[in-house]
Design a protein around this motif. Structure first.
Motif, mmCIF file in Angstrom:
data_model
loop_
_atom_site.group_PDB
_atom_site.id
_atom_site.type_symbol
_atom_site.label_atom_id
_atom_site.label_comp_id
_atom_site.label_asym_id
_atom_site.label_seq_id
_atom_site.Cartn_x
_atom_site.Cartn_y
_atom_site.Cartn_z
ATOM 1 N N ALA A 184 12.982 -22.440 -31.481
ATOM 2 C CA ALA A 184 14.125 -22.176 -32.368
ATOM 3 C C ALA A 184 13.834 -20.990 -33.278
ATOM 4 O O ALA A 184 12.746 -20.905 -33.873
ATOM 5 C CB ALA A 184 14.450 -23.419 -33.198
ATOM 6 N N GLY A 185 14.778 -20.071 -33.355
ATOM 7 C CA GLY A 185 14.604 -18.874 -34.170
ATOM 8 C C GLY A 185 13.914 -17.743 -33.446
ATOM 9 O O GLY A 185 13.766 -16.650 -34.008
ATOM 10 N N HIS A 186 13.466 -17.982 -32.216
ATOM 11 C CA HIS A 186 12.706 -16.969 -31.471
ATOM 12 C C HIS A 186 13.292 -16.677 -30.094
ATOM 13 O O HIS A 186 12.656 -15.994 -29.294
ATOM 14 C CB HIS A 186 11.245 -17.415 -31.311
ATOM 15 C CG HIS A 186 10.539 -17.633 -32.610
ATOM 16 N ND1 HIS A 186 10.105 -16.590 -33.412
ATOM 17 C CD2 HIS A 186 10.223 -18.780 -33.278
ATOM 18 C CE1 HIS A 186 9.527 -17.076 -34.509
ATOM 19 N NE2 HIS A 186 9.589 -18.401 -34.453
ATOM 20 N N SER A 191 12.357 -12.146 -27.051
ATOM 21 C CA SER A 191 12.014 -11.550 -25.753
ATOM 22 C C SER A 191 12.775 -12.256 -24.647
ATOM 23 O O SER A 191 13.244 -13.389 -24.801
ATOM 24 C CB SER A 191 10.509 -11.671 -25.485
ATOM 25 O OG SER A 191 10.157 -13.044 -25.330
ATOM 26 N N ALA A 192 12.873 -11.578 -23.502
ATOM 27 C CA ALA A 192 13.492 -12.191 -22.319
ATOM 28 C C ALA A 192 12.692 -13.405 -21.875
ATOM 29 O O ALA A 192 13.259 -14.393 -21.393
ATOM 30 C CB ALA A 192 13.582 -11.169 -21.191
ATOM 31 N N LEU A 198 14.082 -17.162 -21.262
ATOM 32 C CA LEU A 198 13.897 -17.791 -19.959
ATOM 33 C C LEU A 198 13.169 -19.123 -20.098
ATOM 34 O O LEU A 198 13.558 -20.127 -19.480
ATOM 35 C CB LEU A 198 13.115 -16.861 -19.034
ATOM 36 C CG LEU A 198 12.763 -17.427 -17.651
ATOM 37 C CD1 LEU A 198 14.034 -17.751 -16.858
ATOM 38 C CD2 LEU A 198 11.895 -16.425 -16.878
ATOM 39 N N LYS A 199 12.114 -19.150 -20.914
ATOM 40 C CA LYS A 199 11.363 -20.397 -21.109
ATOM 41 C C LYS A 199 12.266 -21.483 -21.689
ATOM 42 O O LYS A 199 12.223 -22.643 -21.252
ATOM 43 C CB LYS A 199 10.173 -20.157 -22.032
ATOM 44 C CG LYS A 199 9.308 -21.407 -22.259
ATOM 45 C CD LYS A 199 8.117 -21.108 -23.178
ATOM 46 C CE LYS A 199 7.281 -22.372 -23.385
ATOM 47 N NZ LYS A 199 6.127 -22.113 -24.294
ATOM 48 N N ALA A 200 13.100 -21.114 -22.636
ATOM 49 C CA ALA A 200 13.997 -22.091 -23.257
ATOM 50 C C ALA A 200 15.018 -22.624 -22.251
ATOM 51 O O ALA A 200 15.305 -23.826 -22.225
ATOM 52 C CB ALA A 200 14.712 -21.447 -24.449
ATOM 53 N N LEU A 201 15.552 -21.743 -21.432
ATOM 54 C CA LEU A 201 16.532 -22.176 -20.427
ATOM 55 C C LEU A 201 15.894 -23.113 -19.410
ATOM 56 O O LEU A 201 16.486 -24.118 -19.002
ATOM 57 C CB LEU A 201 17.129 -20.952 -19.734
ATOM 58 C CG LEU A 201 18.133 -20.138 -20.581
ATOM 59 C CD1 LEU A 201 18.371 -18.768 -19.969
ATOM 60 C CD2 LEU A 201 19.449 -20.899 -20.721
ATOM 61 N N GLU A 237 25.423 -8.814 -27.778
ATOM 62 C CA GLU A 237 25.611 -8.921 -26.320
ATOM 63 C C GLU A 237 24.741 -7.911 -25.581
ATOM 64 O O GLU A 237 24.258 -8.191 -24.473
ATOM 65 C CB GLU A 237 27.088 -8.735 -25.955
ATOM 66 C CG GLU A 237 27.950 -9.958 -26.259
ATOM 67 C CD GLU A 237 29.347 -9.860 -25.652
ATOM 68 O OE1 GLU A 237 29.471 -9.330 -24.528
ATOM 69 O OE2 GLU A 237 30.301 -10.313 -26.313
ATOM 70 N N ASP A 238 24.549 -6.741 -26.176
ATOM 71 C CA ASP A 238 23.725 -5.715 -25.525
ATOM 72 C C ASP A 238 22.294 -6.205 -25.327
ATOM 73 O O ASP A 238 21.648 -5.847 -24.337
ATOM 74 C CB ASP A 238 23.718 -4.428 -26.347
ATOM 75 C CG ASP A 238 25.042 -3.680 -26.269
ATOM 76 O OD1 ASP A 238 25.846 -4.027 -25.381
ATOM 77 O OD2 ASP A 238 25.262 -2.778 -27.098
ATOM 78 N N ARG A 239 21.803 -7.027 -26.264
ATOM 79 C CA ARG A 239 20.440 -7.545 -26.118
ATOM 80 C C ARG A 239 20.363 -8.509 -24.938
ATOM 81 O O ARG A 239 19.414 -8.473 -24.151
ATOM 82 C CB ARG A 239 19.978 -8.238 -27.396
ATOM 83 C CG ARG A 239 18.508 -8.703 -27.323
ATOM 84 C CD ARG A 239 18.063 -9.431 -28.573
ATOM 85 N NE ARG A 239 18.224 -8.607 -29.760
ATOM 86 C CZ ARG A 239 17.991 -9.037 -30.994
ATOM 87 N NH1 ARG A 239 17.602 -10.281 -31.203
ATOM 88 N NH2 ARG A 239 18.163 -8.233 -32.025
ATOM 89 N N ILE A 240 21.362 -9.380 -24.812
ATOM 90 C CA ILE A 240 21.389 -10.330 -23.685
ATOM 91 C C ILE A 240 21.448 -9.564 -22.366
ATOM 92 O O ILE A 240 20.711 -9.877 -21.416
ATOM 93 C CB ILE A 240 22.580 -11.286 -23.821
ATOM 94 C CG1 ILE A 240 22.422 -12.177 -25.061
ATOM 95 C CG2 ILE A 240 22.715 -12.160 -22.568
ATOM 96 C CD1 ILE A 240 23.620 -13.063 -25.345
ATOM 97 N N LYS A 241 22.289 -8.534 -22.308
ATOM 98 C CA LYS A 241 22.403 -7.738 -21.075
ATOM 99 C C LYS A 241 21.097 -7.010 -20.785
ATOM 100 O O LYS A 241 20.695 -6.866 -19.617
ATOM 101 C CB LYS A 241 23.564 -6.760 -21.199
ATOM 102 C CG LYS A 241 24.931 -7.437 -21.192
ATOM 103 C CD LYS A 241 26.053 -6.426 -21.412
ATOM 104 C CE LYS A 241 27.407 -7.133 -21.431
ATOM 105 N NZ LYS A 241 28.526 -6.183 -21.717
#
Length: 600
Positions: free
Chosen positions: A49-51, A55-56, A60-63, A123-127
């Protein structure tokens, strides 16, 4: 003295006709271990949480952690609910289901930070993360779905409160289930042979089809008035469920509970409204069928308890379960060898719980368990309608099986909007097979009548249910109180519109809303009507086009929840944003009514 019969106990049923839940968990210790693992995995996720935006890799680890938690929680709840449904009177499994639900609510509360934190990122960060991390691209559709719902996602603290309220929100459904399946006892009635039997949900379905009008009249007059004795409790329970829907819709900034429900599938409100409008336009065609029923039965007055008895008097089919399985498998051969192999495995490997026993959940359903296999609950009564139920629930099961086989867990669950398509497509193929096999006028007439009843019950009746839900939620939203008087009067008026021009609409039908379990899964029933319309079109394509249509259909089954349902159906060959599939199905209803009238 008439012989009294009661349902067999679960211990008396041959194991081959009972599902094997040990495929999910070998014992309680294995269930408990998964429960502990979920808590540990949730702790790992919370540490991120909060992190998530750091980074990608973190995202990914959270998902992946979230998927692992959800998959295990799904197994836990499936096992607990299937055990409870074997016998709702056993407190041990009521408690296990409650434990599973409490754990799910606890983990959802702990994970409530996740979606708001993702949506707080630019959104640019997610992309950018998606572009740089190949493994993360698996979650592209999921992340885009989060962004689509951005206007309806609250702050992390607010999401946590909503998650914590989840257990309370389940109360209306749980109360109704306990009332309907565990606590309610119906009067004893005499069957066609004069035997005194205890009325049950399953027996009501069988006896209301009786050729003996006195039997079905007595059964009707014994069954629904049982609900009148508890009408204040049931009205309060129903009203609480509607208020729950309103609360969540308002909390998430939707214009209505119906809008919120349909938005889960990205289905426009016009699809719901087009269905109701198209069915109302077609009510004269329903009335033509009712007039045919009245004529063939030789009645001066057609009552609500006269709507289910077969119109062919000398054809009384008793179909044992094993024969039903053989017939269904043969009917589904147009779907190909792989489909047939999996269907055989389902029937031979104890995926199915077949017969009614005391305390067992009523009705029928299919429940998928990712990483294991789906399960089917039946209450088989040897009727032709039960054969169609076998085909129907097998359709759900095959949809779940192929989705789970082809998709990762995150996309394995298909949306409710398409959930009834595979099941009703199976029914259409079964009917086609049976009509092809019919060698005499009488059998063909029986099957045509069965198909017309199927369309009446699924297209017309479920649309009436959908309109009742719409009216009830609108009235409550406008400040109206959902009293027993309002609910009964509104439901009765709808029955007058749908059946009144031909039927003597019996007063007790006003109580029917109080026994419908699907009303506790709000704005669900309309999907039966849209589903049968889509399935009618798809089954015709399968039968006329052959392999190309089968290939499209199997890709649809394999697509799970990896795209929006309207788009999935378009790829399969049906456009549900248009009322045309509904109108096509209604035209089939009218054509078959005319043919049946000529035969009779």
């Amino acid at each position: 003295m008439a012989k009294e019969t009661t349902p067999a106990t679960r211990a008396e049923i041959d194991p081959q006709y009972k599902w094997n839940l040990e495929d999910i968990y070998e014992n309680q210790a294995a269930w408990d271990k998964d429960a502990e693992d979920i808590k540990a995995l949730t702790g790992e996720l919370v540490q991120l949480a909060g992190h998530l935006g750091d980074s990608a890799e973190n995202l990914l680890k959270a998902l992946r952690l979230s998927d692992d938690i959800n998959e295990r929680a799904s197994r836990l709840l499936n096992y607990a609910h299937r055990k409870r449904d074997e016998d709702n009177t056993i407190s041990e499994y009521q408690a296990l289901a409650d434990r599973g639900l409490a754990l799910l609510i606890e983990t959802e509360s702990a994970r409530s930070f996740f979606v708001p934190e993702v949506l707080a990122m630019p959104e640019d960060r997610i992309k950018g993360f998606l572009a740089e991390n190949e493994d993360l691209r698996l979650y592209t559709f999921l992340l885009n779905e989060m962004l689509r719902h951005k206007a309806h996602i609250l702050s992390a603290a607010e999401e946590r409160l909503l998650a914590m309220a989840g257990e309370m929100a389940e109360a209306p459904d749980q109360i109704f289930t306990m009332f309907n399946d565990a606590d309610t006892r119906f009067p004893k009635v005499k069957d066609e042979d004069g035997n005194e039997v205890e009325l049950t949900h399953g027996r009501y379905g069988s006896l209301i089809e009786s050729r003996n009008r006195d039997v079905r009249k007595n059964v009707f007059e014994a069954f629904l008035p049982t609900y009148r004795k508890h009408i204040n409790t049931l009205s309060a329970t129903f009203s609480a469920n509607v208020k729950k829907d309103m609360f969540y819709a308002r909390a998430r900034n939707y214009g209505s509970a119906r809008e919120a429900a349909l938005d889960d599938d990205n289905v426009p409100l016009s699809v719901y409204d087009n269905l109701i409008d198209a069915v109302h336009e077609a009510l004269p065609k329903l009335h033509d069928y009712l007039r045919l029923r009245k004529r063939v039965l030789g009645l001066d007055e057609l009552h609500m308890y006269d709507l289910y008895t077969p119109l062919v008097p000398d054809l009384h089919l008793q179909i044992p379960y094993d024969e039903a399985v053989k017939t269904v498998k043969t009917a589904l051969r147009p779907l190909g060898e792989k489909y047939g192999e999996v269907a055989t495995k389902a029937f031979n490997s104890r995926w199915v719980d077949v017969y009614e026993t005391p305390g067992k959940a009523s009705g029928a359903y299919s429940a998928g368990v990712y990483g294991v296999h789906p399960y089917i609950l039946l209450n088989y009564q040897d009727r032709m309608s039960d054969v169609f139920t076998v085909a129907h629930e097998l359709g759900h099961t095959m949809h779940s099986y192929f989705s789970s086989e082809a998709q990762p867990f995150v996309y394995a669950n298909y949306t409710i909007f398409v959930a009834e398509v595979a099941s009703t497509c199976n029914e259409a193929l079964l009917l086609h097979h049976l009509l092809q096999q019919s060698t005499d006028k009488q059998t063909r007439a029986y099957l045509l009548n069965f198909q017309l009843e199927r369309l009446r019950a699924t297209l017309f009746r479920q649309t009436m249910f959908a309109e009742f839900e719409k009216l009830a939620h609108q009235y409550a939203t406008e400040g109206g109180a959902l009293t027993p008087e309002w609910l009964c009067a509104t439901y009765y008026e709808l029955n007058q519109q749908f059946f009144g021009p031909v039927c003597d609409v019996d007063k007790d039908i006003e109580l029917e809303w109080a026994r419908i379990p699907h009303f506790y899964n709000s704005f669900y029933v309309y999907k039966y009507a849209t589903g049968i319309s889509a399935a009618t079109a798809l089954s015709q394509q399968i039968l006329t086009e052959g392999q190309p249509a089968v290939d499209r259909y199997l890709k649809f089954l394999q697509s799970g929840g990896s795209d929006y349902p309207i788009e999935q159906l378009k790829l399969a060959g049906v456009d549900m944003t248009s009322p045309d599939p509904v109108r096509t199905t209604i035209d089939l209803f009218a054509k078959q009514t005319e043919e049946l009238g000529q035969l009779l």
